[in-house]
Design a protein around this motif. Structure first.
Motif, short mmCIF file in Angstrom:
data_model
loop_
_atom_site.label_atom_id
_atom_site.label_comp_id
_atom_site.label_asym_id
_atom_site.label_seq_id
_atom_site.Cartn_x
_atom_site.Cartn_y
_atom_site.Cartn_z
N MET A 107 0.85 -1.18 0.00
CA MET A 107 0.00 0.00 0.00
C MET A 107 0.89 1.24 0.00
SD MET A 107 -2.86 1.29 2.77
CE MET A 107 -4.28 0.59 1.99
N ASN A 108 0.46 2.23 -0.74
CA ASN A 108 1.16 3.51 -0.78
C ASN A 108 1.25 4.09 0.63
OD1 ASN A 108 0.88 6.57 -0.84
ND2 ASN A 108 1.51 6.14 -2.94
N ARG A 109 2.44 4.51 1.03
CA ARG A 109 2.65 5.00 2.40
C ARG A 109 1.80 6.24 2.70
NH1 ARG A 109 5.48 3.63 6.33
NH2 ARG A 109 7.08 2.41 5.32
N ASP A 110 1.63 7.13 1.73
CA ASP A 110 0.80 8.32 1.95
C ASP A 110 -0.65 7.94 2.25
OD1 ASP A 110 2.96 10.03 1.55
OD2 ASP A 110 2.51 10.29 -0.59
N VAL A 111 -1.16 6.96 1.51
CA VAL A 111 -2.53 6.49 1.73
C VAL A 111 -2.63 5.83 3.10
CG1 VAL A 111 -4.33 4.90 0.94
CG2 VAL A 111 -3.05 6.27 -0.73
N GLU A 112 -1.64 5.02 3.42
CA GLU A 112 -1.62 4.33 4.72
C GLU A 112 -1.63 5.34 5.87
OE1 GLU A 112 0.60 0.39 6.42
OE2 GLU A 112 1.68 1.66 5.00
N ASN A 113 -0.78 6.36 5.77
CA ASN A 113 -0.74 7.41 6.81
C ASN A 113 -2.05 8.17 6.89
OD1 ASN A 113 1.89 6.74 7.48
ND2 ASN A 113 2.78 8.28 6.14
N TYR A 114 -2.66 8.44 5.74
CA TYR A 114 -3.93 9.15 5.69
C TYR A 114 -5.03 8.40 6.46
CZ TYR A 114 -8.12 11.21 3.58
OH TYR A 114 -9.34 11.82 3.39
N LEU A 115 -5.02 7.07 6.39
CA LEU A 115 -6.05 6.26 7.02
C LEU A 115 -5.93 6.17 8.54
CD1 LEU A 115 -6.26 3.30 4.51
CD2 LEU A 115 -7.95 5.11 4.86
N GLU A 116 -4.77 6.52 9.07
CA GLU A 116 -4.54 6.38 10.51
C GLU A 116 -5.55 7.12 11.38
OE1 GLU A 116 -2.54 4.28 12.22
OE2 GLU A 116 -2.29 3.46 10.21
N LYS A 117 -6.12 8.19 10.89
CA LYS A 117 -7.03 9.01 11.71
C LYS A 117 -8.46 8.47 11.77
CE LYS A 117 -7.77 12.15 7.82
NZ LYS A 117 -7.52 13.49 7.34
N TYR A 118 -8.73 7.39 11.05
CA TYR A 118 -10.09 6.85 10.99
C TYR A 118 -10.26 5.67 11.94
CZ TYR A 118 -10.71 9.93 7.09
OH TYR A 118 -10.79 11.07 6.34
N PRO A 119 -11.52 5.44 12.38
CA PRO A 119 -11.78 4.30 13.27
C PRO A 119 -11.50 2.97 12.56
CG PRO A 119 -13.80 5.62 12.94
CD PRO A 119 -12.72 6.22 12.11
N ASP A 120 -11.25 1.94 13.36
CA ASP A 120 -10.90 0.63 12.83
C ASP A 120 -11.95 0.09 11.86
OD1 ASP A 120 -8.52 0.61 14.19
OD2 ASP A 120 -9.26 -0.64 15.84
N GLU A 121 -13.23 0.30 12.14
CA GLU A 121 -14.27 -0.24 11.24
C GLU A 121 -14.23 0.43 9.87
OE1 GLU A 121 -17.84 2.52 13.17
OE2 GLU A 121 -17.95 0.35 13.31
N ILE A 122 -13.84 1.70 9.81
CA ILE A 122 -13.71 2.39 8.52
C ILE A 122 -12.45 1.91 7.81
CG2 ILE A 122 -13.35 4.64 7.42
CD1 ILE A 122 -16.27 4.02 8.28
N LYS A 123 -11.38 1.70 8.56
CA LYS A 123 -10.15 1.16 7.95
C LYS A 123 -10.42 -0.21 7.34
CE LYS A 123 -7.07 3.26 11.26
NZ LYS A 123 -6.13 2.97 12.35
N LYS A 124 -11.14 -1.07 8.05
CA LYS A 124 -11.44 -2.40 7.53
C LYS A 124 -12.28 -2.29 6.26
CE LYS A 124 -13.63 -6.84 8.44
NZ LYS A 124 -13.67 -7.08 7.03
N LEU A 125 -13.29 -1.44 6.27
CA LEU A 125 -14.12 -1.23 5.08
C LEU A 125 -13.26 -0.72 3.92
CD1 LEU A 125 -16.85 -1.15 3.65
CD2 LEU A 125 -17.25 1.09 4.71
N PHE A 126 -12.37 0.21 4.22
CA PHE A 126 -11.49 0.75 3.18
C PHE A 126 -10.62 -0.36 2.59
CE2 PHE A 126 -7.71 2.57 1.40
CZ PHE A 126 -8.16 3.71 0.75
N TYR A 127 -10.00 -1.16 3.44
CA TYR A 127 -9.12 -2.24 2.96
C TYR A 127 -9.91 -3.25 2.12
CZ TYR A 127 -5.45 -0.42 6.01
OH TYR A 127 -4.51 0.38 6.61
N ASP A 128 -11.15 -3.55 2.53
CA ASP A 128 -11.98 -4.47 1.76
C ASP A 128 -12.31 -3.88 0.39
OD1 ASP A 128 -11.92 -6.23 3.89
OD2 ASP A 128 -13.97 -5.77 4.57
N LEU A 129 -12.67 -2.60 0.36
CA LEU A 129 -12.95 -1.93 -0.91
C LEU A 129 -11.71 -1.89 -1.80
CD1 LEU A 129 -15.15 1.02 0.36
CD2 LEU A 129 -15.81 -0.63 -1.42
#
Length: 109
Positions: free
Chosen positions: A1-23
């Motif tokens: 995963m692109n590091r910038d995208v990965e860092n961007y996702l850090e501020k979101y709750p775990d359930e949104i991160k999981k949904l993002f990774y699934d998408l």
């Protein structure tokens, strides 16, 4: 995963991160071409040449910006499509993976 995208996702709750990774996984598996992942205007974006899909996280949902969303509106009756043609998927909703595969393929091909 692109590091910038990965860092961007850090501020979101775990359930949104999981949904993002699934998408993201569904999108990458759908692509018949190489995908370039990057932040565009601070939004996670996936490019195949000039065509793109954006996965835009919020605190309780993710907007999917893809050109083919509107043409599949009838199949997405349980989901909201914004006035700008983005599909909203909330964390508690089931991922419409079969429809998304078609949307991603049509948008990126």
């Amino acid at each position: 995963m692109n590091r910038d995208v990965e860092n961007y996702l850090e501020k979101y709750p775990d359930e949104i991160k999981k949904l993002f990774y699934d998408l993201r996984e569904t999108l990458l598996e759908s692509a018949s071409r190489e995908i370039c992942e990057k932040l565009w205007a601070k939004l996670p974006s996936y490019y195949a040449g000039e065509k793109f899909v954006r996965l835009i996280p919020f605190k309780d949902h993710i907007n999917v910006e893809a050109a083919a969303v509107v043409s599949h509106g009838d199949e997405l009756s349980g989901y909201k499509i914004t006035p700008k043609g983005m599909l909203q998927i909330f964390a508690e909703q089931e991922l419409p993976a079969d429809i998304l595969v078609r949307i991603f393929k049509e948008t990126l091909s």
